[in-house]
Motif scaffolding. Structure first.
Motif, mmCIF file in Angstrom:
data_model
loop_
_atom_site.group_PDB
_atom_site.id
_atom_site.type_symbol
_atom_site.label_atom_id
_atom_site.label_comp_id
_atom_site.label_asym_id
_atom_site.label_seq_id
_atom_site.Cartn_x
_atom_site.Cartn_y
_atom_site.Cartn_z
ATOM 1 N N PRO A 193 -45.316 61.718 14.299
ATOM 2 C CA PRO A 193 -46.105 61.027 15.326
ATOM 3 C C PRO A 193 -45.266 60.685 16.571
ATOM 4 N N LEU A 194 -43.958 60.970 16.523
ATOM 5 C CA LEU A 194 -43.080 60.615 17.647
ATOM 6 C C LEU A 194 -43.519 61.332 18.920
ATOM 7 N N GLU A 195 -43.598 60.573 20.013
ATOM 8 C CA GLU A 195 -43.985 61.197 21.272
ATOM 9 C C GLU A 195 -42.799 61.263 22.206
ATOM 10 N N ALA A 196 -42.756 62.326 22.996
ATOM 11 C CA ALA A 196 -41.640 62.473 23.925
ATOM 12 C C ALA A 196 -41.743 61.439 25.033
ATOM 13 N N GLU A 197 -40.581 61.038 25.537
ATOM 14 C CA GLU A 197 -40.564 60.128 26.679
ATOM 15 C C GLU A 197 -40.311 60.949 27.944
ATOM 16 N N ILE A 198 -41.233 60.837 28.882
ATOM 17 C CA ILE A 198 -41.046 61.565 30.150
ATOM 18 C C ILE A 198 -40.314 60.632 31.103
ATOM 19 N N THR A 199 -39.068 60.991 31.427
ATOM 20 C CA THR A 199 -38.183 60.027 32.094
ATOM 21 C C THR A 199 -38.348 59.998 33.602
ATOM 22 N N GLY A 200 -38.868 61.103 34.182
ATOM 23 C CA GLY A 200 -38.920 61.145 35.644
ATOM 24 C C GLY A 200 -37.549 61.225 36.272
ATOM 25 N N LYS A 201 -36.552 61.578 35.468
ATOM 26 C CA LYS A 201 -35.190 61.697 36.013
ATOM 27 C C LYS A 201 -34.835 63.163 36.184
ATOM 28 N N TYR A 202 -33.924 63.398 37.101
ATOM 29 C CA TYR A 202 -33.502 64.778 37.358
ATOM 30 C C TYR A 202 -32.157 65.049 36.689
ATOM 31 N N ARG A 203 -32.062 66.125 35.933
ATOM 32 C CA ARG A 203 -30.778 66.519 35.344
ATOM 33 C C ARG A 203 -30.068 67.413 36.353
ATOM 34 N N VAL A 204 -28.885 66.938 36.770
ATOM 35 C CA VAL A 204 -28.165 67.626 37.849
ATOM 36 C C VAL A 204 -28.004 69.111 37.531
ATOM 37 N N GLY A 205 -28.320 69.936 38.523
ATOM 38 C CA GLY A 205 -28.146 71.382 38.390
ATOM 39 C C GLY A 205 -29.375 72.110 37.893
ATOM 40 N N ASP A 206 -30.389 71.365 37.403
ATOM 41 C CA ASP A 206 -31.565 72.040 36.845
ATOM 42 C C ASP A 206 -32.383 72.753 37.919
ATOM 43 N N ILE A 207 -32.923 73.886 37.504
ATOM 44 C CA ILE A 207 -33.909 74.563 38.342
ATOM 45 C C ILE A 207 -35.286 74.040 37.950
ATOM 46 N N ARG A 208 -36.306 74.363 38.748
ATOM 47 C CA ARG A 208 -37.655 73.906 38.409
ATOM 48 C C ARG A 208 -38.342 74.892 37.461
ATOM 49 N N HIS A 209 -38.469 76.142 37.883
ATOM 50 C CA HIS A 209 -39.146 77.119 37.032
ATOM 51 C C HIS A 209 -38.362 78.429 36.991
ATOM 52 N N CYS A 210 -38.362 79.073 35.856
ATOM 53 C CA CYS A 210 -37.899 80.460 35.810
ATOM 54 C C CYS A 210 -38.514 81.156 34.596
ATOM 55 N N VAL A 211 -39.224 82.220 34.864
ATOM 56 C CA VAL A 211 -39.930 82.976 33.827
ATOM 57 C C VAL A 211 -39.615 84.453 34.018
ATOM 58 N N ALA A 212 -39.469 85.158 32.917
ATOM 59 C CA ALA A 212 -39.067 86.570 33.006
ATOM 60 C C ALA A 212 -40.247 87.473 33.344
ATOM 61 N N ASP A 213 -40.002 88.394 34.248
ATOM 62 C CA ASP A 213 -40.864 89.573 34.362
ATOM 63 C C ASP A 213 -40.184 90.633 33.492
ATOM 64 N N ILE A 214 -40.862 91.067 32.445
ATOM 65 C CA ILE A 214 -40.220 91.985 31.491
ATOM 66 C C ILE A 214 -40.752 93.426 31.627
ATOM 67 N N SER A 215 -41.345 93.730 32.787
ATOM 68 C CA SER A 215 -41.911 95.081 32.964
ATOM 69 C C SER A 215 -40.865 96.178 32.810
ATOM 70 N N LEU A 216 -39.660 95.921 33.323
ATOM 71 C CA LEU A 216 -38.634 96.970 33.294
ATOM 72 C C LEU A 216 -38.231 97.308 31.857
ATOM 73 N N ALA A 217 -38.012 96.267 31.038
ATOM 74 C CA ALA A 217 -37.647 96.503 29.626
ATOM 75 C C ALA A 217 -38.798 97.161 28.877
ATOM 76 N N ARG A 218 -40.019 96.756 29.234
ATOM 77 C CA ARG A 218 -41.199 97.380 28.619
ATOM 78 C C ARG A 218 -41.220 98.866 28.935
ATOM 79 N N ARG A 219 -41.059 99.188 30.215
ATOM 80 C CA ARG A 219 -41.181 100.575 30.676
ATOM 81 C C ARG A 219 -40.037 101.448 30.147
ATOM 82 N N ASP A 220 -38.804 100.975 30.330
ATOM 83 C CA ASP A 220 -37.644 101.814 29.978
ATOM 84 C C ASP A 220 -37.377 101.841 28.479
ATOM 85 N N LEU A 221 -37.490 100.672 27.849
ATOM 86 C CA LEU A 221 -37.007 100.542 26.461
ATOM 87 C C LEU A 221 -38.146 100.500 25.442
#
Ligand code: UD2
Length: 348
Positions: A301-329
């Motif tokens: 039942p434990l719920e995460a605490e959303i701190t609203g703090k920034y971890r130094v160095g973090d990026i906001r979003h990054c998601v892979a486009d995997i089309s190349l691996a799909r196509r070639d491999l």
């Protein structure tokens, strides 16, 4: 035909799963691994999860003698040995540069005298920094790092110069690197060194940019490990996970089994020589979402605490486009997030 394969870092999280796949295919596997106390605990010898069929050679990838010995009689190499904590890399600069850059250089020098049929090197999505975005006009734009001022005011999302909200899209391999940590720099160097020296000496080489890899065997006690291992370890200890920012930052979580298989496909594919590939699931999930799914799978039942703090160095979003691996491999991720999380929890 059965081959003899060296995996540097082969006693680790990703290396050991790769070893299992190679053994299942009938190959012989040797692991060169320093058995770092941070990963395996103090005084560890061989991890319990490592197959007894793996020939474990304890040694440092920076030691030319160990590397020469490890290369004896091998057909190909997967180079996975590396120091992997992004945050830690910002103060253990000498250590990270030494293990990752010098270790790769020592391996490559040894390969000049003893070439192999294939070299596959582990790289990282960390070299991208922010991922790619789309602006409201539908144009692809490179995500810029957020300013201190924006972060101080909790402006988590990225906007363009005129203040319009940018939408994250899949990041392709051609994105210009934005190297914002010693770890990212060392991973980029590892890729470039391997591809350059591989080309010069006729060793077909491929670099694999792993996204957020998760699964059983990830070191839970290592504080510099990925978010799922950190959350799992907190939940097991009866503590709520703590989420940075607003929890809506997105990542691409990819099962370690898919990562190991992508590496196998790259080794076998002639067209993969000289190339780099994203290895992700191609799907994005928010940190709040994965936190909830993990807690549900654990049944707490434990719920995460959303701190609203920034971890130094973090990026906001990054998601892979995997089309190349799909196509070639012919790479296709097989393990969905829900299935992967259940497997992780069953292992805990
Ligand atoms: C970093 C590296 C990546 C890989 C990974 C190790 C970058 C851009 N990427 O990715 O290459 O080495 O680390 O898994 O440097 N978070 C929380 N609470 C926590 C811990 C993390 O909210 O207790 C958030 C964190 O703010 C981030 C996300 O979870 O938004 C993912 O963090 P991570 O450390 O798992 O990985 P990430 O994407 O920074």
């Amino acid at each position: 035909m059965a081959k003899t394969i060296l995996i540097t870092g082969g006693a680790g999280f990703i290396g050991s799963w790769l070893a299992d796949q190679l053994l299942a295919e009938g190959h012989r596997v040797r692991a060169l691994d320093v058995m770092s106390p941070q990963v395996h605990g103090p005084g560890a010898t061989s991890p319990a999860y490592l197959s007894r069929d793996v020939e474990l050679q304890r040694g440092d990838v920076r030691d030319p003698e160990s590397v020469r010995k490890a290369l004896d009689g091998v057909d190909g190499v997967y180079h996975l040995a590396a120091a992997v904590g992004v945050g830690q890399s910002m103060y253990e600069i000498a250590g990270y540069t030494s293990i990752n850059n010098l270790g790769t250089a020592v391996l490559l020098e040894a390969l000049i005298d003893r070439p192999v049929e294939r070299l596959v090197v582990a790289s990282s999505m960390s070299i991208y920094g922010e991922g790619l975005y789309r602006d409201p006009d539908g144009q692809r734009v490179t995500g810029q790092r957020r300013s201190r001022g924006q972060l101080a005011h909790g402006m988590w999302e990225l906007h363009d110069a005129t203040g319009r909200l940018l939408e994250p899209i899949g990041t392709t391999e051609d994105k210009t690197p934005d190297l914002s940590s010693v770890y990212a720099l060392s991973k980029y160097d590892q890729e470039r060194l391997c591809l350059m020296v591989g080309e010069a000496y006729g060793i077909p080489t491929t670099a694999m940019r792993f996204f957020n890899v998760y699964g059983p065997r990830q070191a839970l006690s290592n504080p510099y490990t990925g978010v799922l291992a950190i959350f799992a370890s907190r939940l097991l200890n009866g503590r709520s996970p703590t989420i940075f920012e607003d929890g809506l930052q997105r990542r691409d979580f990819v099962s370690v089994h898919d990562v190991a298989r992508a590496c196998r496909l790259a080794y076998d594919h002639p067209d993969a020589a000289g190339k780099v590939y994203n290895v992700g699931s191609g799907q994005s999930h928010t940190i709040a979402d994965i936190s909830q799914r993990l807690a549900a799978a654990v049944g707490t039942p434990l719920e995460a605490e959303i701190t609203g703090k920034y971890r130094v160095g973090d990026i906001r979003h990054c998601v892979a486009d995997i089309s190349l691996a799909r196509r070639d491999l012919g790479y296709e991720p097989n393990v969905g997030l829900q299935q992967g999380l259940e497997e992780l929890v069953a292992w805990l």
